[in-house]
Design a protein around this motif. Structure first.
Motif, PDB file in Angstrom:
ATOM      1  N   LYS A 247       0.834  -1.203   0.000  1.00  0.00           N
ATOM      2  CA  LYS A 247       0.000   0.000   0.000  1.00  0.00           C
ATOM      3  C   LYS A 247       0.869   1.253   0.000  1.00  0.00           C
ATOM      4  O   LYS A 247       0.609   2.211  -0.744  1.00  0.00           O
ATOM      5  CB  LYS A 247      -0.918  -0.008   1.223  1.00  0.00           C
ATOM      6  CG  LYS A 247      -1.845   1.196   1.303  1.00  0.00           C
ATOM      7  CD  LYS A 247      -2.716   1.139   2.557  1.00  0.00           C
ATOM      8  CE  LYS A 247      -3.598   2.382   2.656  1.00  0.00           C
ATOM      9  NZ  LYS A 247      -4.424   2.362   3.897  1.00  0.00           N
ATOM     10  N   ASP A 248       1.930   1.255   0.841  1.00  0.00           N
ATOM     11  CA  ASP A 248       2.834   2.409   0.902  1.00  0.00           C
ATOM     12  C   ASP A 248       3.542   2.639  -0.430  1.00  0.00           C
ATOM     13  O   ASP A 248       3.850   3.779  -0.795  1.00  0.00           O
ATOM     14  CB  ASP A 248       3.876   2.212   2.001  1.00  0.00           C
ATOM     15  CG  ASP A 248       3.269   2.294   3.397  1.00  0.00           C
ATOM     16  OD1 ASP A 248       2.146   2.841   3.507  1.00  0.00           O
ATOM     17  OD2 ASP A 248       3.892   1.799   4.351  1.00  0.00           O
ATOM     18  N   LEU A 249       3.791   1.544  -1.158  1.00  0.00           N
ATOM     19  CA  LEU A 249       4.432   1.662  -2.470  1.00  0.00           C
ATOM     20  C   LEU A 249       3.429   2.022  -3.564  1.00  0.00           C
ATOM     21  O   LEU A 249       3.795   2.086  -4.740  1.00  0.00           O
ATOM     22  CB  LEU A 249       5.131   0.345  -2.835  1.00  0.00           C
ATOM     23  CG  LEU A 249       6.296  -0.077  -1.932  1.00  0.00           C
ATOM     24  CD1 LEU A 249       6.826  -1.439  -2.352  1.00  0.00           C
ATOM     25  CD2 LEU A 249       7.416   0.958  -1.981  1.00  0.00           C
ATOM     26  N   LYS A 250       2.165   2.229  -3.145  1.00  0.00           N
ATOM     27  CA  LYS A 250       1.095   2.616  -4.070  1.00  0.00           C
ATOM     28  C   LYS A 250       0.827   1.551  -5.137  1.00  0.00           C
ATOM     29  O   LYS A 250       0.422   1.859  -6.258  1.00  0.00           O
ATOM     30  CB  LYS A 250       1.413   3.968  -4.735  1.00  0.00           C
ATOM     31  CG  LYS A 250       1.619   5.104  -3.731  1.00  0.00           C
ATOM     32  CD  LYS A 250       1.745   6.422  -4.420  1.00  0.00           C
ATOM     33  CE  LYS A 250       2.051   7.587  -3.494  1.00  0.00           C
ATOM     34  NZ  LYS A 250       1.664   7.469  -2.116  1.00  0.00           N
ATOM     35  N   LEU A 251       1.068   0.305  -4.758  1.00  0.00           N
ATOM     36  CA  LEU A 251       0.809  -0.790  -5.690  1.00  0.00           C
ATOM     37  C   LEU A 251      -0.657  -1.219  -5.656  1.00  0.00           C
ATOM     38  O   LEU A 251      -1.127  -1.897  -6.568  1.00  0.00           O
ATOM     39  CB  LEU A 251       1.704  -1.992  -5.357  1.00  0.00           C
ATOM     40  CG  LEU A 251       3.215  -1.764  -5.489  1.00  0.00           C
ATOM     41  CD1 LEU A 251       3.975  -3.025  -5.141  1.00  0.00           C
ATOM     42  CD2 LEU A 251       3.571  -1.302  -6.903  1.00  0.00           C
ATOM     43  N   LEU A 252      -1.360  -0.855  -4.586  1.00  0.00           N
ATOM     44  CA  LEU A 252      -2.761  -1.247  -4.463  1.00  0.00           C
ATOM     45  C   LEU A 252      -3.694  -0.050  -4.589  1.00  0.00           C
ATOM     46  O   LEU A 252      -4.834  -0.080  -4.130  1.00  0.00           O
ATOM     47  CB  LEU A 252      -2.979  -1.931  -3.097  1.00  0.00           C
ATOM     48  CG  LEU A 252      -2.140  -3.178  -2.830  1.00  0.00           C
ATOM     49  CD1 LEU A 252      -2.438  -3.738  -1.447  1.00  0.00           C
ATOM     50  CD2 LEU A 252      -2.386  -4.243  -3.890  1.00  0.00           C
ATOM     51  N   SER A 253      -3.199   1.001  -5.218  1.00  0.00           N
ATOM     52  CA  SER A 253      -3.985   2.246  -5.323  1.00  0.00           C
ATOM     53  C   SER A 253      -4.912   2.261  -6.530  1.00  0.00           C
ATOM     54  O   SER A 253      -5.650   3.202  -6.732  1.00  0.00           O
ATOM     55  CB  SER A 253      -3.034   3.440  -5.396  1.00  0.00           C
ATOM     56  OG  SER A 253      -2.228   3.367  -6.566  1.00  0.00           O
ATOM     57  N   GLY A 254      -4.851   1.223  -7.352  1.00  0.00           N
ATOM     58  CA  GLY A 254      -5.671   1.183  -8.557  1.00  0.00           C
ATOM     59  C   GLY A 254      -4.914   1.634  -9.792  1.00  0.00           C
ATOM     60  O   GLY A 254      -5.456   1.591 -10.906  1.00  0.00           O
ATOM     61  N   SER A 255      -3.667   2.059  -9.616  1.00  0.00           N
ATOM     62  CA  SER A 255      -2.868   2.502 -10.765  1.00  0.00           C
ATOM     63  C   SER A 255      -2.501   1.335 -11.666  1.00  0.00           C
ATOM     64  O   SER A 255      -2.234   1.510 -12.849  1.00  0.00           O
ATOM     65  CB  SER A 255      -1.587   3.192 -10.278  1.00  0.00           C
ATOM     66  OG  SER A 255      -1.895   4.309  -9.461  1.00  0.00           O
ATOM     67  N   TYR A 256      -2.479   0.143 -11.098  1.00  0.00           N
ATOM     68  CA  TYR A 256      -2.135  -1.053 -11.869  1.00  0.00           C
ATOM     69  C   TYR A 256      -3.317  -2.011 -11.781  1.00  0.00           C
ATOM     70  O   TYR A 256      -3.438  -2.786 -10.820  1.00  0.00           O
ATOM     71  CB  TYR A 256      -0.865  -1.692 -11.315  1.00  0.00           C
ATOM     72  CG  TYR A 256       0.278  -0.716 -11.196  1.00  0.00           C
ATOM     73  CD1 TYR A 256       0.966  -0.301 -12.327  1.00  0.00           C
ATOM     74  CD2 TYR A 256       0.655  -0.198  -9.958  1.00  0.00           C
ATOM     75  CE1 TYR A 256       2.004   0.601 -12.230  1.00  0.00           C
ATOM     76  CE2 TYR A 256       1.687   0.711  -9.852  1.00  0.00           C
ATOM     77  CZ  TYR A 256       2.368   1.102 -10.988  1.00  0.00           C
ATOM     78  OH  TYR A 256       3.394   2.001 -10.884  1.00  0.00           O
TER      79      TYR A 256
END
Length: 315
Positions: free
Chosen positions: A235-244
């Motif tokens: 989450k902190d790496l923004k991997l689960l933000s919907g960008s991918y």
């Protein structure tokens, strides 16, 4: 056939030739002649002096137990050396010494991890070498000599098979070891387990950076590192933000299941407090990176997403 003149039971004019007379006289006195096989056995035994005192309940049988363990190892020493050298090359083509990261891979490839979790395997391995410092005990860069590798394998064998083997004095440890070698180690197909090479400079860089992050996050927490902690990192790496879009919760859970235990059920993976070690943590990150790379080859750079340990510690 050996042709030549003999004098005092020795071949004349052949430097370095054995003193046959001396050997025969020795045989008459002692009742036996030292054979090349006996000499080789003594040499091999001295090359891996093991400390298994903590595995033996009755000290009276220590020497007998140790001899039986040596006998089992000697029967398979060529295969064990071949396996050891194979995993050494995955880590470092030059040093010829096994790193802990590759020891973990050995535990995965042999399916030993299906008998006990990776953190528990870590604990057993550390106990075998009496590694007291937590950082040293779990560091992926800890080195294992061949003797230390064998000792760790013996300890893993006793932990896994202690309830399946009859506790006969003098042969308990060797029976556990035979079971592990027969069931997990010797069937290993080295050609099918080349896989990911940690010796590549880029991969080494990722391991070093991820290890620093793992250490910082582990020190923050009062408990052992878990799946939940890994999800917070993603989450902190923004991997689960919907960008991918291809990296959703389902794909992450599937990745975790394949990484930690291929036989894990979905409901087990959803129990987020399952402890994991650095090897699992690193491979979960790699699995997520591969999902993104395959779905969008130019959209993701693991190095840029990892940031620095300073960023993590301030985050």
């Amino acid at each position: 056939n050996i042709a030549g003149n003999f004098e005092n039971d020795s071949i004349v004019g052949r430097p370095g030739s054995p003193d046959v007379g001396k050997m025969m006289r020795s045989a008459i006195v002692t009742g036996r002649v030292s054979s090349p096989l006996q000499n080789a056995t003594k040499k091999n035994q001295s090359s891996f002096q093991l400390d298994i005192k903590s595995l033996i309940s009755d000290e009276i049988f220590h020497d007998e137990e140790l001899q039986q363990v040596h006998n089992v190892l000697l029967r398979h020493i060529s295969d064990l050396r071949k396996i050891y050298n194979h995993y050494c090359k995955l880590a470092d083509q030059e040093s010829g010494i096994l790193a802990r990261m590759e020891f973990w891979k050995f535990v995965k490839d042999t399916k030993i991890y299906l008998k006990l979790s990776m953190p528990l395997a870590d604990s057993v391995i550390s106990d075998s070498l009496e590694l007291e410092c937590e950082t040293e005990g779990e560091s992926p860069f800890t080195k294992f000599l061949f003797r230390e590798f064998l000792q760790a394998v013996v300890f893993l064998a006793v932990y896994i098979y202690q309830d399946q083997v009859t506790r006969e004095n003098g042969s308990f440890v060797s029976k556990c070891l035979s079971g592990l070698l027969h069931d997990h180690v010797l069937p290993l197909d080295l050609d099918a387990n080349t896989g990911y090479s940690h010796s590549h400079p880029t991969n080494k860089q990722y391991i070093e950076r991820c290890w620093k992050i793992y250490l910082i996050l582990s020190k923050r927490s009062s408990h052992q590192f878990t799946i939940r902690d890994t999800l917070f990192v993603l989450k902190d790496l923004k991997l689960l933000s919907g960008s991918y879009p291809h990296l959703d919760v389902n794909s992450v859970i599937n990745n975790i299941m394949l990484t930690i235990n291929e036989n894990m059920q979905v409901d087990e993976a959803l129990y987020l407090d399952i402890p994991i070690n650095f090897y699992d943590f690193f491979n979960i990150l790699c699995g997520c990176a591969l999902v993104i790379k395959h779905s969008s080859p130019n959209a993701y750079n693991l190095h840029s997403q990892l940031g620095t340990e300073t960023d993590i510690s301030n985050g």
